[in-house]
Design a protein around this motif. Structure first.
Motif, PDB file in Angstrom:
ATOM      1  N   ILE A  22       3.043  -3.874  -8.646  1.00  0.00           N
ATOM      2  CA  ILE A  22       3.578  -3.728  -7.362  1.00  0.00           C
ATOM      3  C   ILE A  22       4.971  -3.807  -6.264  1.00  0.00           C
ATOM      4  O   ILE A  22       5.477  -4.407  -7.439  1.00  0.00           O
ATOM      5  CB  ILE A  22       2.347  -5.358  -6.746  1.00  0.00           C
ATOM      6  CG1 ILE A  22       1.258  -5.231  -7.094  1.00  0.00           C
ATOM      7  CG2 ILE A  22       2.815  -5.214  -4.902  1.00  0.00           C
ATOM      8  CD1 ILE A  22       0.180  -6.756  -6.197  1.00  0.00           C
ATOM      9  N   ASP A  72       6.457  -2.849  -0.732  1.00  0.00           N
ATOM     10  CA  ASP A  72       5.275  -2.422  -0.017  1.00  0.00           C
ATOM     11  C   ASP A  72       4.752  -4.118   0.800  1.00  0.00           C
ATOM     12  O   ASP A  72       4.118  -4.424   1.890  1.00  0.00           O
ATOM     13  CB  ASP A  72       3.997  -2.336  -0.641  1.00  0.00           C
ATOM     14  CG  ASP A  72       4.124  -0.730  -1.072  1.00  0.00           C
ATOM     15  OD1 ASP A  72       4.842  -0.287  -0.200  1.00  0.00           O
ATOM     16  OD2 ASP A  72       3.189  -0.343  -1.845  1.00  0.00           O
ATOM     17  N   LYS A 103       6.743  -4.550   3.523  1.00  0.00           N
ATOM     18  CA  LYS A 103       6.056  -4.257   4.769  1.00  0.00           C
ATOM     19  C   LYS A 103       5.263  -4.664   5.298  1.00  0.00           C
ATOM     20  O   LYS A 103       4.453  -4.961   6.404  1.00  0.00           O
ATOM     21  CB  LYS A 103       5.682  -2.539   4.159  1.00  0.00           C
ATOM     22  CG  LYS A 103       6.886  -1.321   4.202  1.00  0.00           C
ATOM     23  CD  LYS A 103       6.032  -0.480   3.423  1.00  0.00           C
ATOM     24  CE  LYS A 103       6.996   0.583   3.528  1.00  0.00           C
ATOM     25  NZ  LYS A 103       6.457   2.240   2.920  1.00  0.00           N
ATOM     26  N   VAL A 104       4.339  -5.346   4.571  1.00  0.00           N
ATOM     27  CA  VAL A 104       3.173  -5.922   4.869  1.00  0.00           C
ATOM     28  C   VAL A 104       3.940  -7.158   5.179  1.00  0.00           C
ATOM     29  O   VAL A 104       2.724  -7.417   6.640  1.00  0.00           O
ATOM     30  CB  VAL A 104       2.111  -6.123   3.630  1.00  0.00           C
ATOM     31  CG1 VAL A 104       1.230  -6.871   3.802  1.00  0.00           C
ATOM     32  CG2 VAL A 104       1.295  -4.783   3.248  1.00  0.00           C
ATOM     33  N   LEU A 116      -3.127  -6.233  -0.730  1.00  0.00           N
ATOM     34  CA  LEU A 116      -2.383  -6.361  -1.806  1.00  0.00           C
ATOM     35  C   LEU A 116      -2.809  -6.133  -3.048  1.00  0.00           C
ATOM     36  O   LEU A 116      -2.605  -5.825  -4.534  1.00  0.00           O
ATOM     37  CB  LEU A 116      -1.011  -6.621  -1.828  1.00  0.00           C
ATOM     38  CG  LEU A 116      -0.043  -5.406  -1.008  1.00  0.00           C
ATOM     39  CD1 LEU A 116       1.329  -6.113  -0.898  1.00  0.00           C
ATOM     40  CD2 LEU A 116       0.132  -3.646  -1.505  1.00  0.00           C
TER      41      LEU A 116
END
Lengths: 614, 218
Positions: free
Chosen positions: B42, B46, B49-50, B64
């Protein structure tokens, strides 16, 4: 057990699945995913409106894609459970020309379950927890096709490959992939593989051979209850300590003695039901490769059909497949009939060739002028003029009506009309349209078909409301074989009128035929006169001259001689298309080609005959 | 500031702050689980961002594929660590006076409104456990009134609390170091995004369609 069938098992599933060597592969390579694709798009559109994927469409689509390959069917609840979503993601990216990253960012703050599902799925791609199964299937289909072509295709038609050649080609293909993977830094153990196991050594054997496993567990339940928990090892890389783990498990059953006879017999019965060998693939590619491997091992080869160009399982030396083509016959049968027909006609042609010099003796210009054309009628009957067909213009209203019917039936697939039935119907519709363009069907026939479709549609609507399957609408004709170009004996689309209402239908077809024949005769005369005037003003029409359509050139008749069966067949094709009325009705449905003849000067044309005479 | 329904607005803003605190608290747990299995799978970018795009969505990182459970977050399952939640909300509550600087239609929140908002948040469970956080509501209010700059929102108090009260997380391990490094970056960025979210909420509550907003929030 049949050698051409092997069984495999997959993770998280206690069933065994069958691979029929070569058949499964052919089925997969030729599988049409259009219906699945359409269902996915439909599901995506609905989800965009409602905010969640319609489960009924998703289930239908998954069932459809499961039919492509037994491995997909086996894993439809696990690896392929999100294939519809994968297809939708692919469709969105393709249609909106965006990348996965952009779509992921769009759904980062999901507003409904649909967006959340997309976001979650792309996150899985990004984390290497999943891949897009839909694109994977498409790529694997192409892979299988390419591998099949690489191994089994031949440059020369009819070449039989040796066992060594086939094996070498397969190994070369696999090696190429290994070399590429190795150079890219991907070690072999990351690539798909297959294990050969027995039911008792499968990872989930305790569930596969459940009854026996239970009785074993009962014997050692106390010892196992006190055993060390190894479940934590599941998440760790234990590739280097496999023996240690196995021996630890074995330590609890090492004092096992053989059970009593009753229990042993019980085990025997249970184990006998299972196959002795089970393949355990870890991916679809692994199954495809396994099938190739076993085909080579068992010498089950494929060959390209000389007629349709598709691969088929080569069970003997035949070079044509047993698939039913648009003519309603198998390529093999079609060829056999063609050969029989050609043989008969070739005999007739030779007779005619012998008859010409006997009648005229000397083929001089004078003789030609006075030659009796009736004497060569048996030969000319073998080469009739081609039919002239005009495309039929379809009114817009009729087109709209057909489109409406299509939409109405399409909406009710699996809700009142069976999927196969719909496919059959739509295939017929498209054939009918094509034949109209080719002038092989009339507007009346088309409208009759639409009338029938109207009745069918009403029944389907009614059944859809009642949530039942529609009552069978009486088919005014046989739709079991989709009609196509030369799809029946008359070379026209088979319509309601032509089957049940024989008399009416025959009148229509005869009228049409007479019209076509008259038109052909006019063209024949026109071109014969033109050709004769160009070649020699004194020679009005040469015996045996064949005149056909505008672009056809003229040459004097030369009896046909065949070097091979293939040549005979080719010549036979020409014969068939030019056959007279009687021969046309009996002719085999083959592709129509205009004869490619060149104009020869008179000297050139008769040089050979003169030599023969000398 | 003139809200159409002041009580509803205060309640809604308090709710946003509480959710922000819970979201930050859960984000730390989810991130900790990355170090267990998915360190190389992962992208940490990201994850940022989430989290930052879903400030008030407390379980957004589930998207995710991350999960909080006994195995992946065993070290965070202690009673001591549970106090971090009330501390996180408190750390945000003491900064409520900074909302004085937010002007909508040339109006800002009055001291009374800010104090009522602070109380609403405190009533919902915010707590300065063991006085770990040195800042107070009054101190922040004073600094804002004087126009002085506040200390940036950092993870210092979080790390202090971990080192002194949660020995399982204070131990030097790959997972723990990853967590503390991540906390440094996330806290500052998270606070910035939460300010933006609260500003948006305030704009909503002063708008004419307050009744709709009330329906959603309450």
């Amino acid at each position: 057990m049949d050698n051409s069938i092997v069984k495999f098992a997959v993770y998280d599933n206690t069933n065994f699945y069958k691979i029929e060597l070569s058949r499964t592969l052919l089925h997969f390579t030729e599988f049409d995913f259009t219906y699945f694709w359409e269902q996915c798009i439909e599901a995506g559109k609905t989800a965009r409106k409602t905010g969640r994927l319609p489960q009924n469409i998703v289930t239908g689509a998954k069932a459809a894609v499961g039919r492509a390959h037994p491995y997909i069917e086996a894993c439809i609840g696990t690896d392929y459970s999100e294939i519809v979503l994968d297809c939708i993601i692919e469709y969105i990216c393709h249609s909106e020309r965006i990348g996965l990253e952009e779509l992921w960012a769009r759904c980062i703050s999901p507003k409904n379950p649909y967006e959340e599902a997309i976001f979650r799925r792309i996150s899985e791609y990004k984390a290497n927890r999943a891949m897009n199964r839909w694109t994977s299937i498409v790529r694997l289909q192409e892979y299988a096709k390419n591998k099949m072509t690489f191994i089994f295709d031949t440059d020369d038609i009819g070449t039989i490959l040796s066992d060594d050649t086939v094996r070498a080609r397969k190994e070369y293909f696999d090696l190429a992939l290994s070399v590429a993977a190795n150079e890219l830094g991907c070690s072999g153990n990351l690539l798909p593989s297959v294990k050969l196991l027995t039911p008792a050594t499968l990872p989930n054997s305790a569930f596969v051979v459940g009854k026996v496993s239970k009785s074993i567990y009962r014997r050692f339940a106390d010892e196992l209850a006190e055993g060390r928990d190894l479940s934590a090892m599941e998440k760790r890389d234990c590739s280097k300590i496999r023996d240690q783990l196995a021996m630890e498990a074995y330590s609890y059953v090492k004092n096992m003695t053989r059970p009593n006879e009753i229990e042993m017999n019980f085990a025997l019965e249970a184990i006998r039901e299972n196959p002795a060998e089970i393949y355990y693939p870890d991916s679809l590619k692994a199954v495809i490769d396994l099938e190739f491997e076993l085909m080579v091992r068992d010498k089950i080869y494929m060959r390209k059909c000389e007629n349709c160009g598709r691969f088929f399982t080569a069970l003997d030396d035949n070079t044509r497949c047993d698939r039913v083509n648009s003519s309603g016959k198998t390529c093999r049968r079609q060829y056999e009939e063609l050969v029989e027909s050609i043989s008969a006609k070739a005999g007739g042609a030779r007779d005619a060739h012998e008859a010409i010099p006997q009648a005229d003796g000397n083929l001089s210009a004078e003789n030609l002028e006075t030659a009796n054309i009736t004497e060569i009628s048996p030969v000319s009957s073998l080469i009739p003029p081609p039919e002239v067909r005009e495309p039929v213009a379809v009114p817009k209203e009729t087109e709209k009506r057909a489109q409406k019917l299509y939409n109405a039936l399409y909406k009710r697939v699996n809700k009142g009309i069976d999927e196969n039935e719909f496919k059959e119907w739509s295939q017929y519709l498209s054939n009918m349209k094509r034949n109209l363009k080719l002038g092989e069907a009339s507007l009346k026939q088309y409208e009759e078909f639409l009338d029938y479709s109207d009745r069918l549609c009403k029944e389907v609507k009614l059944a859809s409301k009642n949530k039942t399957v529609h009552a069978p609408v009486e088919k005014p004709y046989d739709m079991s074989i989709p009609a196509g170009k030369n799809g029946n004996d008359t070379g026209k689309t088979e319509t309601p009128a032509e089957t049940d209402e024989n008399e009416t239908a025959n009148e229509i077809s005869e009228e049409e035929f007479v019209e076509i024949a008259e038109l052909s005769e006019k063209i024949e005369k026109k071109h014969a006169e033109k050709a004769a005037s160009e070649a020699s003003p004194k020679v009005p029409q040469v015996e045996g001259t064949v005149v056909s359509s505008d672009n056809v050139k003229v040459k004097p008749f030369t009896p046909q001689a065949f070097d091979s069966l293939y040549d005979a067949m080719q010549a036979g094709n020409d014969d068939d298309e030019d056959g007279d009325e009687s021969s046309k009705k009996q002719s085999k449905p083959v592709e129509i080609k205009k004869p490619k003849w060149e104009r020869l000067s008179r000297e050139e044309a008769f040089k050979d005959n003169d030599k023969d005479d000398e | 500031m003139l809200f159409i329904n002041e009580a509803a607005a205060i309640n809604g803003l308090a709710d946003t702050i509480i959710k922000g605190g819970v979201s930050l608290y859960n984000a730390m747990k989810y991130i900790y689980s990355i170090a267990e299995d998915d360190f190389y799978n992962i992208s940490i970018k990201d994850s940022f961002k989430v989290v930052l795009n879903n400030i008030t969505d407390t379980d957004c990182l589930q998207g995710l594929g991350l999960h909080i459970d006994e195995r992946t977050c065993a070290e965070m399952q202690s009673e001591a660590y549970n106090h971090v939640l009330s501390l996180m909300v408190y750390s945000l509550a003491v900064r409520i006076p900074t909302l004085k600087n937010v002007k909508i239609n040339d109006e800002n929140m009055t001291d009374d409104q800010l104090y009522r908002l602070y109380n609403a948040v405190m009533e919902k469970g915010a707590e300065n456990y063991k006085d770990i956080i040195s800042e107070t509501f009054l101190e922040t209010k004073y600094l804002v009134r004087k126009g002085k700059k506040l200390q940036p929102f950092t993870a210092d108090w979080y790390k202090t609390y971990i080192y002194t009260n949660v020995p399982e997380l204070a131990e030097i391990t790959n997972k723990n170091m990853f967590l503390l490094g991540f906390a440094d970056v996330l806290f500052a960025m998270f606070y910035s995004c939460l300010e933006e979210e609260i500003r948006n909420k305030m704009t909503e509550y002063t708008a004419d369609n307050l009744s709709e907003v009330e329906g959603k929030q309450l």
